[in-house]
Scaffold this active site. Sequence first.
Site, short mmCIF file in Angstrom:
data_model
loop_
_atom_site.label_atom_id
_atom_site.label_comp_id
_atom_site.label_asym_id
_atom_site.label_seq_id
_atom_site.Cartn_x
_atom_site.Cartn_y
_atom_site.Cartn_z
N LYS A 165 0.84 -1.20 0.00
CA LYS A 165 0.00 0.00 0.00
C LYS A 165 0.88 1.25 0.00
O LYS A 165 2.09 1.18 0.25
CB LYS A 165 -0.91 0.00 1.22
CG LYS A 165 -0.15 0.06 2.55
CD LYS A 165 -1.11 0.05 3.73
CE LYS A 165 -0.32 0.13 5.05
NZ LYS A 165 -1.21 0.19 6.21
N TYR A 174 18.86 30.19 7.80
CA TYR A 174 17.88 31.15 8.29
C TYR A 174 17.93 31.26 9.81
O TYR A 174 17.96 30.27 10.53
CB TYR A 174 16.48 30.74 7.86
CG TYR A 174 16.23 30.86 6.38
CD1 TYR A 174 16.38 32.06 5.73
CD2 TYR A 174 15.82 29.75 5.64
CE1 TYR A 174 16.15 32.18 4.37
CE2 TYR A 174 15.57 29.85 4.28
CZ TYR A 174 15.74 31.06 3.65
OH TYR A 174 15.51 31.17 2.31
#
Length: 399
Positions: free
Chosen positions: A40, A268
């Site tokens: 799956k 950042y």
Amino acid sequence: MSAIVPPAPCRAEIDLDAVEHNARVLVRHAAGARVMAVVKADAYGHGAVPVSLAALRGGATALGVTTIAEALELRSAGIDAEILAWLYQASDDVRAAVEAGIDLAIPSPAHLDTVLEAARRTGRRARVTPKLDTGLNRSGILLEDWPNILERLVAATAGGLVEVTGLMAHFAHADDPGNPVIDQQVARLHECVAQARARGLECPVNHHANSAATLTRPQDAFEMVRPGIALYGLDPVGNLGADLVPAMTFSADVLMVKRLAQGEGVSYGHTWHAPHDTTVALIAAGYADGVWRLLSGRLDVEIGGRRYPNVGRVCMDQFVVDLGSDAGTTVRAGDTAVLFGTGAYGGPTAAEWADELGTIHYEVVTAVRGRASRNHVLRGRRAADHSGTGIGEQRGSAR
């Protein structure tokens, strides 16, 4: 003449020989029970069609998926093995699944209505697997509803509308092998199977066991087991020591190597400053590709047999690792950084990421996405061993 498009700077390499090996390990642990390979979610992010073929080569005899679309994808690829789908709406039109010979789970009375109607309209007998709720309290037939559904299944079988392949259920505590709830669930499924057989339904192939139960509780295998995560080489319990080989290696290119002076901030927010003069490398993957921002400052990569720590924040497209004051002479732009993989050379693994994130490695491997290409490889195998697969598998390493 068109320009050549550069390859993706980050990639998930899937070792299909590892998948086949893991399937063989699971077949041995199943101790005579059949193995349904759970593929799956695009085989947990590994690629449903090539992984399914590898699992079948390794001895699995059936495939398990959630949605009907996933099942039909496998059929359209030419896979004729038994395929079971167990998650769909009771309002869905399931005629395509019935016509394609897909086995359908029956988790409620309404789902049975839907499948019976599809069987009548197509003129084909539907293969069904009643799904019992033995204690997970998620999808599944309530035990109080089972006698009525059993009556209907007996009538539908006599009328040629359905073939009951067996009963199924899902464990709630299989990763805790000694949990008493497991015994309770097993007893409930045994009771339901006995009731069905007493009413004349053969129920030849019943199944409850996932990866953890397959590897730790062979006595609870019934006639088939449904391993998922172990097929991909990841330990479902964490300390089994089973002979499993991780199939996915997530890696990315080193884009740039540069010197950094003491005190300089990185990425950042400058959450990290160089404690001394050092060398850093820019790695071409970020949270858009499956490198979780939550791992900022908490992940390592392996380059050339050595581990290097991430410093600064993980960005959407890239992150930085600290190579140290002398590593710049050995790491170059264009080198490969392994983000997680088999753990070779002491490298990082998906389980390490999961521990850092407070999650499970299922989530880690299925989260690789975005620009990451997926390359399927067969290592050390003769091409003749895999002839006729028709899926364009690569032979040899992509690294």
